[in-house]
Design a protein around this motif. Structure first.
Motif, PDB file in Angstrom:
ATOM      1  N   ALA A  13       0.961  -1.380  -0.003  1.00  0.00           N
ATOM      2  CA  ALA A  13      -0.125   0.013  -0.083  1.00  0.00           C
ATOM      3  C   ALA A  13       0.657   1.442   0.466  1.00  0.00           C
ATOM      4  O   ALA A  13       0.776   2.044  -0.887  1.00  0.00           O
ATOM      5  N   SER A  17       1.082   3.643  -2.942  1.00  0.00           N
ATOM      6  CA  SER A  17       0.631   4.859  -3.069  1.00  0.00           C
ATOM      7  C   SER A  17       1.727   6.004  -2.919  1.00  0.00           C
ATOM      8  O   SER A  17       1.373   7.211  -3.612  1.00  0.00           O
ATOM      9  N   PHE A  23      -4.269   7.394  -2.899  1.00  0.00           N
ATOM     10  CA  PHE A  23      -4.450   6.682  -2.249  1.00  0.00           C
ATOM     11  C   PHE A  23      -5.289   6.057  -3.326  1.00  0.00           C
ATOM     12  O   PHE A  23      -5.780   4.479  -3.184  1.00  0.00           O
ATOM     13  N   ALA A  26      -3.846   4.186  -5.877  1.00  0.00           N
ATOM     14  CA  ALA A  26      -2.680   2.677  -5.158  1.00  0.00           C
ATOM     15  C   ALA A  26      -3.886   1.929  -5.378  1.00  0.00           C
ATOM     16  O   ALA A  26      -4.151   1.029  -5.326  1.00  0.00           O
ATOM     17  N   ALA A  27      -5.832   2.889  -4.773  1.00  0.00           N
ATOM     18  CA  ALA A  27      -6.614   1.781  -4.832  1.00  0.00           C
ATOM     19  C   ALA A  27      -6.856   0.388  -5.900  1.00  0.00           C
ATOM     20  O   ALA A  27      -7.352  -0.209  -5.809  1.00  0.00           O
ATOM     21  N   LEU A  30      -4.574  -1.803  -6.584  1.00  0.00           N
ATOM     22  CA  LEU A  30      -4.348  -3.023  -5.716  1.00  0.00           C
ATOM     23  C   LEU A  30      -5.804  -3.813  -5.259  1.00  0.00           C
ATOM     24  O   LEU A  30      -5.818  -4.813  -4.584  1.00  0.00           O
ATOM     25  N   VAL A  37      -6.615   1.473   1.882  1.00  0.00           N
ATOM     26  CA  VAL A  37      -5.176   1.842   1.966  1.00  0.00           C
ATOM     27  C   VAL A  37      -5.289   2.354   1.762  1.00  0.00           C
ATOM     28  O   VAL A  37      -3.563   2.404   2.927  1.00  0.00           O
ATOM     29  N   GLN A  40      -4.505   1.447   6.330  1.00  0.00           N
ATOM     30  CA  GLN A  40      -2.749   0.000   5.995  1.00  0.00           C
ATOM     31  C   GLN A  40      -1.688   1.092   5.948  1.00  0.00           C
ATOM     32  O   GLN A  40      -0.609   1.018   6.229  1.00  0.00           O
TER      33      GLN A  40
END
Length: 308
Positions: A13, A17, A23, A26-27, A30, A37, A40
């Protein structure tokens, strides 16, 4: 065995990020929600006892410690990925995407690719072209060949070629004299470069007025094609001029040459796995070809009829 090693999901994470600066993005990478995220990353910060990001509304920027921690985490994931592929991969070569400046692509890289395919017949190579002014965005690039001073911050920078800049023109434009007075000939100017006619004449004839170029272009290939048609004198990197010098369609227009302030570099973007065997192989081959080209360029310039 491993003291206080954070959970792998927290590290992933953080890595995603940091690369995306968001975020939310990144989410998406992932397959999580932005809140998951964020949770984490906060867990990782709590375990480490230090903030890794500055949070300004939805924008993220790394703290000093975050900047120091990111390369270690990114390299660890890259090493795991490369080792996993080497040990358990299916043996099929992964595709490597190489982006190359248009003039370098056509005048240097394309004639060499047969050698690459002969050496590595199972390779899968995707070649893209770009202009010097384009930014590294929107494409998943494994190796990006750029021209400049090497100060990019979006990946590892590996020097490739540092060339000389020379003046070339068609034999019909040069006439019978070994080297003509370039002030009397139409000049072809490259825009966006630091090695210009102004620098050339500062060495060639510093007391004379600098003539206004007849043409201004943004690609070495265009400058060379104009010169090949007898429309002016081009000031270009020697590696680009070599095919024309070899054919004899262009000759040296002056013994003066400039040592370039900038050069060609390989940029290995930080959001890609530069440790993959296919990427390492291509980087090594490009470096080898660059060394060979430097020797051939020197030989082509030395044998140019205008220098004989």
């Amino acid at each position: 065995m491993y003291r206080d090693l954070p959970p792998m999901t927290w590290l992933r994470a953080f890595d995603a990020s940091a690369r995306h600066g968001s975020f939310t993005q990144a989410a998406e990478e992932l397959g999580l929600t932005p809140s998951a995220v964020s949770y984490q990353v906060r867990g990782l910060e709590a375990q480490l006892g230090h903030k890794l990001f500055h949070r300004d509304h939805k924008l993220l920027s790394l703290t000093r410690l975050g900047h120091a921690y990111l390369p270690i985490v990114a390299k660890a994931f890259a090493d795991i990925d490369a080792t996993t592929w080497n040990l358990f991969g299916n043996g099929v070569q992964q595709e490597v995407t190489l982006r190359c400046l248009t003039s370098l692509n056509l005048l240097w890289l394309m004639p060499l690719l047969e050698d690459y395919k002969t050496r590595y017949p199972d390779s899968r190579l995707r070649v893209l072209s770009s202009s010097w002014s384009e930014l590294s965005q929107g494409e998943a690039i494994d190796i990006d060949i750029r021209y400049g001073d090497g100060s990019w911050r979006d990946g590892a920078v590996v020097p490739l070629m540092q060339n000389k800049v020379i003046a070339v023109a068609a034999p019909g434009l040069l006439g019978s004299a070994p080297y003509p007075d370039l002030h009397r000939l139409p000049l072809i100017e490259m825009t966006g470069v630091v090695d210009t006619w102004r620098h050339f004449f500062a060495r060639h004839n510093p007391e004379a007025a600098i003539p206004e170029p007849a043409y201004k272009v943004d690609q070495s290939l265009i400058a060379l094609e104009l010169a090949d048609r007898g429309l002016g004198v081009a000031l270009v990197a020697d590696v680009f001029a070599r095919p024309y010098l070899d054919r004899g369609t262009l000759l040296r227009a002056s013994p003066v040459e400039l040592s370039t302030q900038h050069g060609h570099h390989l940029v290995l973007p930080s959001d890609r796995n530069s440790h993959r065997p296919e990427v390492r192989t291509l980087v090594s081959w490009l470096q080898s070809q660059a060394r060979n080209s430097a020797e051939l360029v020197r030989a082509a310039i030395a044998s140019s009829p205008a220098d004989s």
